[in-house]
Design a protein around this motif. Structure first.
Motif, PDB file in Angstrom:
ATOM      1  N   ILE A  77       0.831  -1.203   0.000  1.00  0.00           N
ATOM      2  CA  ILE A  77       0.000   0.000   0.000  1.00  0.00           C
ATOM      3  C   ILE A  77       0.871   1.260   0.000  1.00  0.00           C
ATOM      4  CG2 ILE A  77      -2.025  -1.092   1.033  1.00  0.00           C
ATOM      5  CD1 ILE A  77      -1.112   0.252   3.729  1.00  0.00           C
ATOM      6  N   SER A  78       2.168   1.084  -0.165  1.00  0.00           N
ATOM      7  CA  SER A  78       3.076   2.235  -0.208  1.00  0.00           C
ATOM      8  C   SER A  78       4.172   1.966  -1.230  1.00  0.00           C
ATOM      9  CB  SER A  78       3.707   2.502   1.165  1.00  0.00           C
ATOM     10  OG  SER A  78       4.737   1.559   1.441  1.00  0.00           O
ATOM     11  N   GLU A  79       4.904   3.004  -1.524  1.00  0.00           N
ATOM     12  CA  GLU A  79       6.130   2.848  -2.302  1.00  0.00           C
ATOM     13  C   GLU A  79       7.203   2.291  -1.363  1.00  0.00           C
ATOM     14  OE1 GLU A  79       6.404   3.472  -5.596  1.00  0.00           O
ATOM     15  OE2 GLU A  79       4.264   3.959  -5.565  1.00  0.00           O
ATOM     16  N   TYR A  81      10.422   2.409   0.798  1.00  0.00           N
ATOM     17  CA  TYR A  81      11.077   3.497   1.516  1.00  0.00           C
ATOM     18  C   TYR A  81      12.177   2.924   2.404  1.00  0.00           C
ATOM     19  CZ  TYR A  81       7.909   1.950   5.233  1.00  0.00           C
ATOM     20  OH  TYR A  81       7.225   1.192   6.154  1.00  0.00           O
ATOM     21  N   LEU A  82      13.092   3.778   2.785  1.00  0.00           N
ATOM     22  CA  LEU A  82      14.232   3.372   3.610  1.00  0.00           C
ATOM     23  C   LEU A  82      13.900   3.539   5.085  1.00  0.00           C
ATOM     24  CD1 LEU A  82      17.013   2.302   2.827  1.00  0.00           C
ATOM     25  CD2 LEU A  82      17.894   4.617   3.060  1.00  0.00           C
ATOM     26  N   LEU A  83      14.090   2.488   5.866  1.00  0.00           N
ATOM     27  CA  LEU A  83      13.902   2.514   7.317  1.00  0.00           C
ATOM     28  C   LEU A  83      15.067   1.757   7.930  1.00  0.00           C
ATOM     29  CD1 LEU A  83      12.081   3.204   9.778  1.00  0.00           C
ATOM     30  CD2 LEU A  83      10.954   1.003   9.397  1.00  0.00           C
ATOM     31  N   ASP A  84      15.832   2.417   8.761  1.00  0.00           N
ATOM     32  CA  ASP A  84      17.025   1.799   9.373  1.00  0.00           C
ATOM     33  C   ASP A  84      17.969   1.238   8.306  1.00  0.00           C
ATOM     34  OD1 ASP A  84      16.055   2.379  11.942  1.00  0.00           O
ATOM     35  OD2 ASP A  84      14.959   0.478  12.034  1.00  0.00           O
ATOM     36  N   ASP A  85      18.117   1.983   7.209  1.00  0.00           N
ATOM     37  CA  ASP A  85      18.991   1.606   6.092  1.00  0.00           C
ATOM     38  C   ASP A  85      18.573   0.318   5.380  1.00  0.00           C
ATOM     39  OD1 ASP A  85      20.657   3.855   6.324  1.00  0.00           O
ATOM     40  OD2 ASP A  85      21.847   2.879   7.872  1.00  0.00           O
ATOM     41  N   ILE A  86      17.288  -0.053   5.511  1.00  0.00           N
ATOM     42  CA  ILE A  86      16.756  -1.250   4.848  1.00  0.00           C
ATOM     43  C   ILE A  86      15.499  -0.837   4.094  1.00  0.00           C
ATOM     44  CG2 ILE A  86      15.806  -3.572   5.191  1.00  0.00           C
ATOM     45  CD1 ILE A  86      17.359  -3.626   7.889  1.00  0.00           C
ATOM     46  N   ASP A  87      15.369  -1.294   2.840  1.00  0.00           N
ATOM     47  CA  ASP A  87      14.164  -1.017   2.067  1.00  0.00           C
ATOM     48  C   ASP A  87      12.955  -1.700   2.701  1.00  0.00           C
ATOM     49  OD1 ASP A  87      15.383   0.553   0.127  1.00  0.00           O
ATOM     50  OD2 ASP A  87      15.729  -1.134  -1.233  1.00  0.00           O
ATOM     51  N   HIS A  88      11.889  -0.924   2.889  1.00  0.00           N
ATOM     52  CA  HIS A  88      10.643  -1.427   3.462  1.00  0.00           C
ATOM     53  C   HIS A  88       9.481  -1.044   2.555  1.00  0.00           C
ATOM     54  CE1 HIS A  88      12.913  -1.933   7.178  1.00  0.00           C
ATOM     55  NE2 HIS A  88      11.851  -2.523   7.723  1.00  0.00           N
ATOM     56  N   VAL A  89       8.342  -1.702   2.782  1.00  0.00           N
ATOM     57  CA  VAL A  89       7.094  -1.350   2.111  1.00  0.00           C
ATOM     58  C   VAL A  89       5.961  -1.637   3.098  1.00  0.00           C
ATOM     59  CG1 VAL A  89       6.803  -3.629   1.023  1.00  0.00           C
ATOM     60  CG2 VAL A  89       5.739  -1.618  -0.005  1.00  0.00           C
ATOM     61  N   ASP A  90       4.977  -0.739   3.149  1.00  0.00           N
ATOM     62  CA  ASP A  90       3.797  -0.971   3.980  1.00  0.00           C
ATOM     63  C   ASP A  90       2.877  -1.912   3.227  1.00  0.00           C
ATOM     64  OD1 ASP A  90       4.800   0.789   5.872  1.00  0.00           O
ATOM     65  OD2 ASP A  90       3.598   2.476   5.155  1.00  0.00           O
ATOM     66  N   MET A  91       2.294  -2.877   3.964  1.00  0.00           N
ATOM     67  CA  MET A  91       1.418  -3.867   3.346  1.00  0.00           C
ATOM     68  C   MET A  91       0.176  -4.025   4.198  1.00  0.00           C
ATOM     69  SD  MET A  91       4.225  -6.714   2.128  1.00  0.00           S
ATOM     70  CE  MET A  91       3.382  -7.268   0.641  1.00  0.00           C
ATOM     71  N   LEU A  92      -0.913  -4.428   3.565  1.00  0.00           N
ATOM     72  CA  LEU A  92      -2.193  -4.570   4.234  1.00  0.00           C
ATOM     73  C   LEU A  92      -2.807  -5.920   3.869  1.00  0.00           C
ATOM     74  CD1 LEU A  92      -3.864  -2.565   6.006  1.00  0.00           C
ATOM     75  CD2 LEU A  92      -5.194  -2.071   3.965  1.00  0.00           C
ATOM     76  N   ARG A  93      -3.454  -6.532   4.845  1.00  0.00           N
ATOM     77  CA  ARG A  93      -4.187  -7.793   4.627  1.00  0.00           C
ATOM     78  C   ARG A  93      -5.587  -7.601   5.163  1.00  0.00           C
ATOM     79  NH1 ARG A  93      -5.960 -12.560   6.919  1.00  0.00           N
ATOM     80  NH2 ARG A  93      -5.380 -14.456   5.814  1.00  0.00           N
ATOM     81  N   THR A  94      -6.583  -7.906   4.344  1.00  0.00           N
ATOM     82  CA  THR A  94      -7.967  -7.835   4.785  1.00  0.00           C
ATOM     83  C   THR A  94      -8.541  -9.244   4.764  1.00  0.00           C
ATOM     84  OG1 THR A  94      -8.174  -5.611   3.899  1.00  0.00           O
ATOM     85  CG2 THR A  94     -10.219  -6.778   4.353  1.00  0.00           C
ATOM     86  N   LYS A  95      -9.102  -9.649   5.881  1.00  0.00           N
ATOM     87  CA  LYS A  95      -9.656 -10.999   6.030  1.00  0.00           C
ATOM     88  C   LYS A  95     -10.680 -11.269   4.929  1.00  0.00           C
ATOM     89  CE  LYS A  95     -11.895 -13.857   9.530  1.00  0.00           C
ATOM     90  NZ  LYS A  95     -12.429 -13.831  10.907  1.00  0.00           N
ATOM     91  N   GLY A  96     -10.563 -12.421   4.305  1.00  0.00           N
ATOM     92  CA  GLY A  96     -11.514 -12.825   3.289  1.00  0.00           C
ATOM     93  C   GLY A  96     -11.219 -12.320   1.885  1.00  0.00           C
ATOM     94  N   GLU A  97     -10.159 -11.559   1.716  1.00  0.00           N
ATOM     95  CA  GLU A  97      -9.820 -11.069   0.363  1.00  0.00           C
ATOM     96  C   GLU A  97      -8.678 -11.867  -0.218  1.00  0.00           C
ATOM     97  OE1 GLU A  97      -9.225  -6.860   0.071  1.00  0.00           O
ATOM     98  OE2 GLU A  97     -11.220  -6.459   0.839  1.00  0.00           O
TER      99      GLU A  97
END
Length: 97
Positions: A77-79, A81-97
């Motif tokens: 759900i995001s581009e 991004y760098l967090l603590d010098d490590i590439d991260h991405v925000d992710m979402l899970r919706t029950k039943g999808e």
């Protein structure tokens, strides 16, 4: 003797976060590749969904584990991004999808 193999923190929605979340997921190095991470994620998701009646879970995933988290139904759900010098991405899970 009991040995800690894997660990995560579970958070319920609050004034700081809109959705429940799973954080600080880790598996001790010598147990990686043993399905301990899969077991941990399945249990964390099950706990939030069944014990705490949460339908949506958000994570800040290390980007190199994108495929791993997608296998549990998480979608980015995001581009990246760098967090603590490590590439991260925000992710979402919706029950039943």
């Amino acid at each position: 003797m009991t040995k800690l193999v894997a660990y995560s923190r579970l958070f319920l929605p609050s004034s700081e976060r809109e959705h429940a979340s799973i954080g600080r997921v880790l598996v001790k190095k010598e147990f990686r590749g043993s399905d301990s991470g899969k077991e941990l994620m399945n249990q964390a998701i099950k706990t939030l969904e069944e014990a705490y009646d949460q339908n949506t879970i958000q994570i800040q995933a290390q980007y190199y584990l994108d495929r791993f988290y997608r296998s549990f139904g998480f979608t980015p759900i995001s581009e990246v991004y760098l967090l603590d010098d490590i590439d991260h991405v925000d992710m979402l899970r919706t029950k039943g999808e």
